[in-house]
Write a protein that holds these residues in place. Structure first.
Motif, short mmCIF file in Angstrom:
data_model
loop_
_atom_site.label_atom_id
_atom_site.label_comp_id
_atom_site.label_asym_id
_atom_site.label_seq_id
_atom_site.Cartn_x
_atom_site.Cartn_y
_atom_site.Cartn_z
N LEU A 197 0.74 -1.24 0.20
CA LEU A 197 -0.18 -0.22 -0.18
C LEU A 197 0.80 1.03 -0.29
O LEU A 197 0.53 2.04 -0.59
N LEU A 198 1.85 1.46 0.84
CA LEU A 198 2.21 2.83 0.97
C LEU A 198 3.96 2.47 0.04
O LEU A 198 3.59 3.74 -0.98
N ASP A 199 4.23 1.47 -0.38
CA ASP A 199 4.73 1.86 -1.92
C ASP A 199 4.03 2.29 -3.40
O ASP A 199 5.00 2.69 -4.78
N HIS A 200 2.51 2.11 -4.01
CA HIS A 200 2.37 2.46 -4.60
C HIS A 200 1.13 3.65 -4.05
O HIS A 200 0.37 4.19 -4.93
N GLY A 201 1.85 4.65 -3.17
CA GLY A 201 0.63 5.52 -2.52
C GLY A 201 -0.45 5.40 -1.76
O GLY A 201 -0.89 7.03 -1.55
N PHE A 251 -1.37 9.76 -15.34
CA PHE A 251 -1.95 9.88 -13.74
C PHE A 251 -2.08 10.97 -12.97
O PHE A 251 -2.72 11.46 -12.26
N LYS A 252 -0.70 12.02 -13.02
CA LYS A 252 -0.14 12.83 -12.60
C LYS A 252 -1.10 13.91 -12.72
O LYS A 252 -1.76 15.05 -12.22
N ASN A 275 -1.92 1.01 -12.55
CA ASN A 275 -1.47 -0.26 -11.10
C ASN A 275 -2.26 -0.26 -9.76
O ASN A 275 -3.41 0.52 -10.53
N LEU A 276 -1.88 -0.26 -8.93
CA LEU A 276 -2.81 -0.06 -7.92
C LEU A 276 -3.66 1.01 -7.49
O LEU A 276 -4.79 1.65 -7.81
N GLN A 277 -3.12 2.06 -7.46
CA GLN A 277 -3.69 3.16 -7.39
C GLN A 277 -3.87 3.78 -8.66
O GLN A 277 -5.03 4.45 -7.99
N ASN A 334 -6.12 2.39 -10.56
CA ASN A 334 -7.52 1.69 -11.04
C ASN A 334 -7.95 1.95 -9.71
O ASN A 334 -9.59 2.26 -9.68
N LEU A 335 -7.69 2.52 -8.36
CA LEU A 335 -8.33 3.34 -7.58
C LEU A 335 -8.77 3.98 -7.78
O LEU A 335 -10.26 4.29 -7.28
N MET A 336 -7.35 4.90 -8.01
CA MET A 336 -8.55 6.23 -8.49
C MET A 336 -9.63 6.24 -10.19
O MET A 336 -10.66 7.00 -9.80
N MET A 337 -9.48 5.61 -10.66
CA MET A 337 -10.95 4.67 -11.98
C MET A 337 -12.03 4.63 -11.17
O MET A 337 -13.03 5.04 -11.91
N GLY A 338 -11.99 3.57 -10.56
CA GLY A 338 -13.31 3.07 -9.74
C GLY A 338 -13.41 4.58 -8.90
O GLY A 338 -14.80 4.31 -8.55
N LYS A 339 -13.26 5.20 -8.33
CA LYS A 339 -13.44 6.46 -7.58
C LYS A 339 -14.69 7.42 -9.12
O LYS A 339 -15.34 8.07 -8.73
N LEU A 340 -13.35 7.54 -9.77
CA LEU A 340 -13.93 8.73 -10.74
C LEU A 340 -15.40 7.77 -11.79
O LEU A 340 -16.04 8.81 -11.73
#
Length: 544
Positions: A11-15, A95-96, A123-125, A127-133
């Motif tokens: 989790l930490l490695d992926h921000g 992503f940025k 990556n994980l970060q 996919n999580l952003m995509m889910g929220k969007l």
């Protein structure tokens, strides 16, 4: 070890700092380390995760054009020290840019940018952003796909679990996403982790809550809490549910326990603020808001708490605070609930309907149904009120409070009182200790002239409940039957429990006039809100 540290590292490695903070609550509260780890060290560990999250929030957010211009400038540079475009990961740049759009609440632009990243390259970060969007854009199926992809790689992303539960995914389908074969290095840890089954229980708890099975959700959370004593995340989840279903004392106890463990928690503190106002505990409410403002004055919870604090002094100011909480986070449900309640107190029920509907669209819960019923009754839209109450009853068939809602609608017109009585009695059979239904049934007894029945019902509850509203209702019944000294003692008892109880203050003023032989006011005429709605009567009987 109940929680493998490998997942925390991932989790930490992926921000994913917010997820790391939630998982950190499990890591530092595990019963398997409670004997060997000092409370000081646990607090220090959790503080480390929070610092990571804090650093993440403090990272300067560039806007999309700034990112693009810096990228183009670097490619134009002829300096031998400048990096070449071939060394740049184009997907990371997208992503940025998308992150910058998110920071500016430009969801559509962020989604457009992220859709340019191939699914296999996310990556994980990402996919999580995509889910929220996708969720914010109401693309439910795509949101579910993105969140599922997160859990396939790392089952401890708590945010993804909660989102999937709220999007209606069944517990067994979420659990089936978890990796079945751990890596060779993590095998022994994972075996212990898998045997503990706490994560499966967590999924089941969140799915229960999402489907309005509050009792089931609380039971699962209590089971997890036994394995992870003083887990801040679980205590907060329990307190939030208890606040929703009206278990005020239990919710306040859990919120206070959280604040004693970590006074810097902001999550759900607006829910705590609402409860403090309900109990008229303004000294604690003042301190809470002061503390929150000193922690992070940019969070939506702060503005809901400010709205709660200002409601007594300036309703318009309170309304502006609740609206600001929604501008910060358009998915912040307590902001809509507070806004709806303020509109009701300002006698603007039509606007209240819109606010409560806003909360319902995000996640229907008991409070939004209650708000809708009150709002529709205030504008004499009885059919709409009945529809909302029945909707609540279908969504929560085991909820005494949902049954009471239907009773409240029927009680609003003279022809529905017998039906109302049945619903109130059904609510009390389902939950004998539900004071709200007892008070409503007592009120019905009084309206129909059965004052003796009202008194005997309320006195049964008086043995177990030291509640100001119970004493007020008894005082009102005694005053109506000209037993003025009994009424006086109950008004005084109510004010001893809660000196801020407005109904007790007004009742006492009225009683003093009666004791002087003065008629306090003329009797109010009941509005006849007779409504024929026979079509749904059979459906209602089945639900009863």
């Amino acid at each position: 070890m109940d929680v493998p540290k490998d997942y925390m590292t991932t989790l930490l490695d992926h921000g994913l700092f917010a997820s790391a903070q939630m998982l950190g609550c499990f890591l530092v509260s595990s019963s398997s380390i409670s004997l060997e780890t000092s409370p000081h060290l646990k607090a220090e560990n959790l503080h480390t995760y929070k610092q990571a999250l804090h650093c993440h929030r403090l990272t300067p957010k560039q806007n999309a054009s700034a990112v693009r211009s810096s990228l183009s400038a670097s490619t134009r540079s002829s300096s031998p020290n400048s990096f070449n475009i071939s060394t740049i990961n184009e997907n990371e740049v997208k992503f940025k840019i998308a992150s910058s759009h998110c920071a500016l609440n430009e969801n559509r632009a962020a989604l457009l940018e992220m859709e340019g990243v191939p699914s296999k390259a996310r990556n994980l970060q990402m996919n999580l952003m995509m889910g929220k969007l996708y969720r914010n854009s109401r693309h439910t199926r795509a949101a579910i796909t993105s969140y599922k992809e997160c859990l396939r790689h790392c089952p401890c992303i708590i945010e993804a679990i909660i989102a999937l539960a709220e999007l209606g995914v069944a517990a067994k389908d979420i659990i089936s996403l978890f990796p079945q074969t751990p890596t060779r290095g993590a095998r022994s840890t994972f075996d212990h982790f898998d045997s503990s089954r706490w994560l499966q229980r967590y999924v089941e708890a969140q799915c229960c809550i999402a489907s309005n099975d509050y009792k089931g959700g609380l039971e699962f959370f209590a089971e997890i809490l036994r394995r992870f004593p003083n887990n801040i995340h679980i205590l907060l989840e329990m307190a939030k549910v208890e606040a929703i279903i009206g278990k005020t004392e239990e919710a306040i106890t859990n919120f206070e326990k959280v604040r004693s463990i970590d006074p810097y928690v902001i999550t759900y503190m607006d829910e705590y603020a609402m409860l403090l106002k309900l109990k008229s505990d303004y000294s604690k409410l003042n301190k809470l808001v002061h503390d929150l403002l000193n922690i992070d004055p940019t969070r939506p919870e702060i503005f809901v708490a400010l709205s709660v604090l200002w409601e007594r002094k300036d309703e318009r100011g309170a309304l502006s605070y609740s609206e600001k909480s929604i501008r910060i986070d358009e998915r912040h449900i307590p902001g809509y609930i507070m806004k709806g309640n303020l509109f009701l107190s300002m006698n603007r029920p039509e606007a209240a309907v819109v606010a409560f509907r806003g909360a319902q669209e995000l996640r229907p819960d008991l409070r939004s149904y209650q708000g809708l019923v009150r709002s529709y009754l205030a504008i004499s839209k009885i059919k709409e009120a009945l529809h909302a109450a029945r909707e609540a009853m279908k969504a929560m068939p085991q909820s005494a409070k949902a049954l009471k809602l239907v009773g409240d609608v029927h009680a609003s017109n003279t022809t529905g009182r017998e039906k109302a009585k049945k619903f109130y009695e059904s609510a009390l059979r389902l939950e004998p200790g539900y004071l709200g239904a007892a008070l409503a049934l007592a009120e019905l007894h009084v309206i129909e002239g059965r004052n003796g029945d009202a008194v005997s019902l309320l006195e049964r509850y008086l043995k177990d409940w030291a509640d100001d509203s119970l004493h007020v209702k008894l005082a009102q019944v005694f005053a109506a039957t000209n037993m003025l000294q009994d009424a006086l003692s109950h008004y005084q008892a109510a004010l001893r429990i809660n000196p801020q109880n407005e109904a007790a203050k007004k009742g006492l003023e009225r009683l003093e006039k009666q004791l002087k032989g003065v008629d306090p006011d003329a009797p109010e005429e009941d509005e006849d809100n007779d409504v024929e709605d026979a079509d749904a009567d059979q459906e209602e009987a089945e639900l009863l």
